[in-house]
Motif scaffolding. Structure first.
Motif, PDB file in Angstrom:
ATOM      1  N   LEU A   1       0.806  -1.219   0.000  1.00  0.00           N
ATOM      2  CA  LEU A   1       0.000   0.000   0.000  1.00  0.00           C
ATOM      3  C   LEU A   1       0.840   1.271   0.000  1.00  0.00           C
ATOM      4  N   HIS A   2       2.159   1.122  -0.109  1.00  0.00           N
ATOM      5  CA  HIS A   2       3.052   2.286  -0.195  1.00  0.00           C
ATOM      6  C   HIS A   2       3.151   2.678  -1.668  1.00  0.00           C
ATOM      7  N   LEU A   3       2.329   3.623  -2.071  1.00  0.00           N
ATOM      8  CA  LEU A   3       2.175   3.913  -3.507  1.00  0.00           C
ATOM      9  C   LEU A   3       3.171   4.974  -3.988  1.00  0.00           C
ATOM     10  N   PRO A   4       3.494   4.940  -5.280  1.00  0.00           N
ATOM     11  CA  PRO A   4       4.454   5.908  -5.834  1.00  0.00           C
ATOM     12  C   PRO A   4       3.943   7.347  -5.765  1.00  0.00           C
ATOM     13  N   LEU A   5       4.902   8.253  -5.592  1.00  0.00           N
ATOM     14  CA  LEU A   5       4.593   9.687  -5.689  1.00  0.00           C
ATOM     15  C   LEU A   5       4.421  10.096  -7.147  1.00  0.00           C
ATOM     16  N   ARG A   6       5.266   9.514  -7.989  1.00  0.00           N
ATOM     17  CA  ARG A   6       5.253   9.843  -9.414  1.00  0.00           C
ATOM     18  C   ARG A   6       5.931   8.706 -10.168  1.00  0.00           C
ATOM     19  N   TYR A   7       6.046   8.865 -11.485  1.00  0.00           N
ATOM     20  CA  TYR A   7       6.643   7.825 -12.319  1.00  0.00           C
ATOM     21  C   TYR A   7       7.656   8.448 -13.275  1.00  0.00           C
ATOM     22  N   GLU A   8       8.679   7.675 -13.603  1.00  0.00           N
ATOM     23  CA  GLU A   8       9.640   8.084 -14.621  1.00  0.00           C
ATOM     24  C   GLU A   8       9.502   7.131 -15.803  1.00  0.00           C
ATOM     25  N   ASP A   9       9.526   7.686 -16.999  1.00  0.00           N
ATOM     26  CA  ASP A   9       9.368   6.869 -18.202  1.00  0.00           C
ATOM     27  C   ASP A   9      10.742   6.447 -18.725  1.00  0.00           C
ATOM     28  N   GLU A  10      11.131   5.224 -18.386  1.00  0.00           N
ATOM     29  CA  GLU A  10      12.389   4.660 -18.867  1.00  0.00           C
ATOM     30  C   GLU A  10      12.128   3.598 -19.933  1.00  0.00           C
TER      31      GLU A  10
ATOM     32  N   PRO B   1       2.921   0.395 -13.790  1.00  0.00           N
ATOM     33  CA  PRO B   1       2.038   0.712 -14.931  1.00  0.00           C
ATOM     34  C   PRO B   1       2.759   0.480 -16.254  1.00  0.00           C
ATOM     35  N   PRO B   2       2.080  -0.056 -17.255  1.00  0.00           N
ATOM     36  CA  PRO B   2       2.713  -0.273 -18.560  1.00  0.00           C
ATOM     37  C   PRO B   2       3.051   1.053 -19.219  1.00  0.00           C
ATOM     38  N   ALA B   3       3.924   0.967 -20.214  1.00  0.00           N
ATOM     39  CA  ALA B   3       4.359   2.186 -20.913  1.00  0.00           C
ATOM     40  C   ALA B   3       3.190   2.932 -21.542  1.00  0.00           C
ATOM     41  N   SER B   4       2.121   2.201 -21.877  1.00  0.00           N
ATOM     42  CA  SER B   4       0.964   2.824 -22.527  1.00  0.00           C
ATOM     43  C   SER B   4       0.022   3.511 -21.541  1.00  0.00           C
ATOM     44  N   ALA B   5       0.295   3.388 -20.239  1.00  0.00           N
ATOM     45  CA  ALA B   5      -0.622   3.956 -19.229  1.00  0.00           C
ATOM     46  C   ALA B   5      -0.663   5.475 -19.347  1.00  0.00           C
ATOM     47  N   SER B   6      -1.828   6.034 -19.059  1.00  0.00           N
ATOM     48  CA  SER B   6      -1.993   7.487 -19.087  1.00  0.00           C
ATOM     49  C   SER B   6      -1.424   8.093 -17.803  1.00  0.00           C
ATOM     50  N   LEU B   7      -0.335   8.843 -17.934  1.00  0.00           N
ATOM     51  CA  LEU B   7       0.251   9.490 -16.749  1.00  0.00           C
ATOM     52  C   LEU B   7      -0.729  10.473 -16.122  1.00  0.00           C
ATOM     53  N   ALA B   8      -1.554  11.113 -16.936  1.00  0.00           N
ATOM     54  CA  ALA B   8      -2.507  12.096 -16.403  1.00  0.00           C
ATOM     55  C   ALA B   8      -3.482  11.439 -15.435  1.00  0.00           C
ATOM     56  N   THR B   9      -4.037  10.266 -15.806  1.00  0.00           N
ATOM     57  CA  THR B   9      -5.007   9.613 -14.917  1.00  0.00           C
ATOM     58  C   THR B   9      -4.331   9.019 -13.694  1.00  0.00           C
ATOM     59  N   LEU B  10      -3.044   8.699 -13.804  1.00  0.00           N
ATOM     60  CA  LEU B  10      -2.312   8.229 -12.626  1.00  0.00           C
ATOM     61  C   LEU B  10      -2.039   9.385 -11.667  1.00  0.00           C
ATOM     62  N   GLU B  11      -1.657  10.521 -12.218  1.00  0.00           N
ATOM     63  CA  GLU B  11      -1.295  11.658 -11.381  1.00  0.00           C
ATOM     64  C   GLU B  11      -2.502  12.322 -10.727  1.00  0.00           C
ATOM     65  N   ASP B  12      -3.656  12.353 -11.434  1.00  0.00           N
ATOM     66  CA  ASP B  12      -4.844  12.973 -10.814  1.00  0.00           C
ATOM     67  C   ASP B  12      -5.713  11.943 -10.086  1.00  0.00           C
ATOM     68  N   HIS B  13      -5.235  10.703 -10.007  1.00  0.00           N
ATOM     69  CA  HIS B  13      -5.891   9.631  -9.237  1.00  0.00           C
ATOM     70  C   HIS B  13      -7.286   9.287  -9.746  1.00  0.00           C
ATOM     71  N   SER B  14      -7.516   9.518 -11.039  1.00  0.00           N
ATOM     72  CA  SER B  14      -8.829   9.173 -11.584  1.00  0.00           C
ATOM     73  C   SER B  14      -8.841   7.803 -12.267  1.00  0.00           C
ATOM     74  N   HIS B  15      -7.692   7.176 -12.406  1.00  0.00           N
ATOM     75  CA  HIS B  15      -7.611   5.866 -13.050  1.00  0.00           C
ATOM     76  C   HIS B  15      -8.428   4.838 -12.260  1.00  0.00           C
ATOM     77  N   PRO B  16      -9.069   3.863 -12.920  1.00  0.00           N
ATOM     78  CA  PRO B  16      -9.858   2.858 -12.198  1.00  0.00           C
ATOM     79  C   PRO B  16      -9.084   2.142 -11.086  1.00  0.00           C
ATOM     80  N   ALA B  17      -7.773   1.984 -11.250  1.00  0.00           N
ATOM     81  CA  ALA B  17      -6.982   1.353 -10.182  1.00  0.00           C
ATOM     82  C   ALA B  17      -7.001   2.216  -8.922  1.00  0.00           C
TER      83      ALA B  17
END
Length: 718
Positions: free
Chosen positions: A51-60, A214-230
């Motif tokens: 339950l320790h979730l990421p603050l953000r993501y880097e696209d490598e 999250p896969p490379a195709s994931a929407s960073l916007a929905t991850l960052e604004d916490h609106s993604h279904p996950a």
């Protein structure tokens, strides 16, 4: 729950081998610094890690060509180091030049570096670099990028790279491995029937797996604004657990027994109404009737009485106490500070003593014979009403027949104190008879926004005094920069010359209190009460200027306040000890220095110390530049509204629910994932699902609360 092996991946073998060791302290010392850092963050179980979730993501997951990069863009490039050197102008730094496969160049610059940097960035080495592009004097460059040695066949990451909240001595690489191990071991089986879940959400394990990798195709916007279904799945789970906990508490209380109390015709309740020098407002009558209806039930009342500053909560509490005493029971009123407790005591003695009621006074400063006499009156039942601070719940206080407890400013008591109060007041009866719980009335002058009441007070009935008594004058609020301090001083002199009184509130007591305030400003730059007291005394010759702060002894505080209340003192310099409860109708000017440093609710409480009579009153908010965006929002809200409920709504927007509710008392935020301002639809669904789940799947309901709240469930009930 067993400790995760991931909590100390570097020491698994020694710990396992030492299971029979007779020196556990030595075994603990063998753990690595990162493993100890995990423990300090509470990441000591597989579930906590999951339950320790990421603050953000880097696209490598992709490489960019150097020629295609724009200044300010964060990107990942790959190429060969063609030069690596240590420069000494303007200061010692490591500079490397990298060419990608197209032959374009990128400068890598490190002001802080180690020998390992030079080794990895040696000439001829192929590296993969990620950072923000800058347009340097010598062309494109990255300052302090991340990097690693690779070859032509090193694969790119398949998922976005998580960046986690981490403390000192806890590298991201170590934390990522620990979280991945915890996620694989965490008990994330589905507890909830599918019919309970909002449609379209993934399983809990799938949601967490997605958020961590999250896969490379994931929407960073929905991850960052916490609106993604996950994210929605986690929020719903948390809100449902919170609602289940509150509804469990409400149902448990419905099974308890409490004394039945009813006002008697011609009794104390009616006689108190008759001697009050004013009539009740419609709002006061309504909430008094709601409380009286609760007291007449055989189940314990658990009600919050909220109202704006000066709305008349004390008289409503006194009427509730009269009902209890009419029925032959004692009443205890507990307040967080001696100043506030004494304000209640003085009012209640004034109203009730002429009616033959003995009121006891219990505080931590009351010692010796006086305290022993009070304790005897309480234990014998002679004292019908007991007023005080947390001293009311100390071990040596024994009640004869306590039927009603009133807790003022309940959010300012610690969790342990509130739970101790509930346990302390239980009255045991004979065999075969259930223990009697006292009725509990909590009061707050910080109005609770509706979304908070629905969430954190779902196990409470809420009564709201939504109108001020007639005769209260509106308070004019003005915002001045520190440069206009002389104008404020002149206004104080004018008010005093008219026979009015003035408060001047400072955030600190003295300059030596600490080196800094944690917000980037040394305390020497801040006003302090002792210096301001001297400054005002010098500027207002012949005017009596008082000083009150938290380090004064209780008797000294009482003396200072008594002189101000009687009019002997014209100007009172104070810290926030005068935030609530102080009632001086002749005070017409409130100056709050460094107002940007106070919370919005606190500013509103302080402003409420003036405007308590028929005199036009002013609140001056003095601020220092530069103002933060939060500071601007607070001061703007204070100027635009005097409505405590609107103030509370804006305060919730600015601070969030955890701080608003005083969650720091428990050491944890109340909601980690959900946001009350954004997640109202999820909250509504959770409220709807909770009673059905309790009725039809009680085991699942209990497991849900245990998974998400653990010991915090007690905090929500406290």
């Amino acid at each position: 729950m067993p400790r995760s092996p991931a909590a100390s991946p570097a020491t698994d073998a020694p710990n396992g081998a030492a299971s029979g060791d007779a020196k556990p302290a030595l075994k603990a010392d063998l753990r690595s610094a990162p493993a100890k850092a995990l423990d300090r963050m509470g990441l000591d179980t597989p579930l906590a890690l999951a339950l320790h979730l990421p603050l953000r993501y880097e696209d490598e997951t992709r490489l960019s060509a150097i020629a295609a990069l724009q200044p300010g863009q964060t990107a990942q490039v790959e190429g060969q180091i063609v030069e690596c050197r240590v420069d000494f102008r303007p200061r010692r730094q490591l500079v490397a030049r990298l060419h990608d496969d197209a032959g374009d160049e990128l400068v890598l610059r490190f002001v802080n570096f180690y020998p390992s940097h030079q080794k990895t960035l040696a000439t001829g080495q192929r590296v993969r670099v990620r950072g923000e592009l800058r347009g340097g004097f010598f062309g494109r460059e990255m300052v302090h990028p991340t990097f690693k040695a690779v070859d032509e066949h090193t694969p790119l990451a398949a998922a976005l790279t998580p960046v986690y909240p981490a403390g000192a001595q806890l590298p991201q690489a170590y934390l990522r491995k620990a979280v991945a191990a915890g996620l694989s071991r965490a008990p994330l089986d589905e507890l909830l029937p599918a019919s309970v879940l909002p449609p379209g959400l993934p399983s809990l394990r799938a949601a967490l797996q997605f958020l961590h990798q999250p896969p490379a195709s994931a929407s960073l916007a929905t991850l960052e604004d916490h609106s993604h279904p996950a994210w929605q799945r986690l929020k719903f789970e948390e809100l449902l657990a919170q609602q289940l906990s509150q509804m469990q508490s409400r149902r448990e209380r419905a099974r308890l027994a409490a004394p039945v109390m009813q006002a008697l015709p011609g009794g104390l309740h009616e006689r108190l109404l008759a001697v009050l020098p004013w009539g009740l407002t419609d709002a006061q009558q309504r909430v008094s009737q709601e409380i009286a209806a609760d007291l007449a039930k055989p189940q314990p009342m658990h009600r919050l009485l909220q109202g704006d500053v000066g709305s008349g909560k004390t008289v409503v509490a006194a009427l509730a106490a009269a009902v209890a005493m009419d029925a032959g029971w004692q009443c205890a009123l507990m307040a967080p500070t001696e100043i506030l407790a004494e304000q209640h005591f003085v009012k209640l003695v004034q109203w009730l003593q002429p009616l033959g009621i003995t009121v006891a006074w219990l505080t931590g400063s009351r010692k010796g014979k006086g305290r022993r006499e009070m304790l005897e009156r309480v234990a014998s039942g002679e004292a019908k009403l007991i007023v005080g601070t947390h001293a009311v719940i100390q071990d040596d206080v024994q009640f004869a027949r306590l039927g009603l407890a009133i807790v003022d400013e309940q959010h300012r008591f610690g969790v342990a104190q509130r739970l101790a109060l509930r346990r302390k007041l239980r009255t045991e009866r004979g065999p075969g008879s259930p223990a009697l719980e006292p009725h509990l009335l909590m009061m707050s002058a910080t109005p609770i926004p509706r979304t908070l009441a629905m969430t954190y007070f779902a196990d409470l009935e809420v009564s709201t005094i939504d109108a001020l008594p007639p005769g209260r004058t509106p308070i004019l609020t003005k915002v001045f920069g520190e440069g206009r301090r002389d104008e404020v001083m002149a206004r104080i002199a004018e008010e005093v010359a008219r026979g009015r009184q003035v408060y001047w509130v400072c955030p600190l007591i003295e300059e030596s209190e600490a080196e800094g305030d944690g917000r980037g400003k040394p305390l020497s730059e801040l006003a302090n009460a002792t210096d301001t007291h001297q400054e005002l005394s010098d500027a207002l010759p012949g005017v009596v200027v008082g000083l009150i702060h938290g380090r004064l002894a209780p008797t000294e505080k009482a003396e200072v306040m008594a002189r101000f209340a009687s009019g002997q003192t014209a100007v009172l310099v104070a810290t926030t000890v005068i935030e609530v409860g102080v009632d001086v109708p002749n005070a017409s000017l409130m100056v709050i220095e460094h107002a940007e440093r106070f919370g919005l609710a606190q500013l509103h409480q302080l402003r409420g110390r003036v405007g308590r009579g028929e005199v036009a009153s002013i609140c001056v908010l003095l601020y220092s530049s530069p103002l933060s965006e939060t500071g601007k929002q607070r001061l703007k809200a204070m100027v635009e509204t005097g409505d405590g409920f609107e103030i509370a709504r804006r305060d919730l927007e600015i601070r969030g629910p955890g701080e608003f509710m005083g969650a720091r008392q428990s050491g944890d935020a109340l909601l980690r994932f959900a946001d009350l301002a954004e997640d109202a639809p999820l909250l509504a669904r959770a409220r709807q699902a909770a009673p059905w789940l309790l009725d039809h799947h009680p085991a699942a309901a209990r497991a849900q609360v245990a998974r998400w709240l653990g010991s915090k469930a007690d905090f929500l009930k406290a």
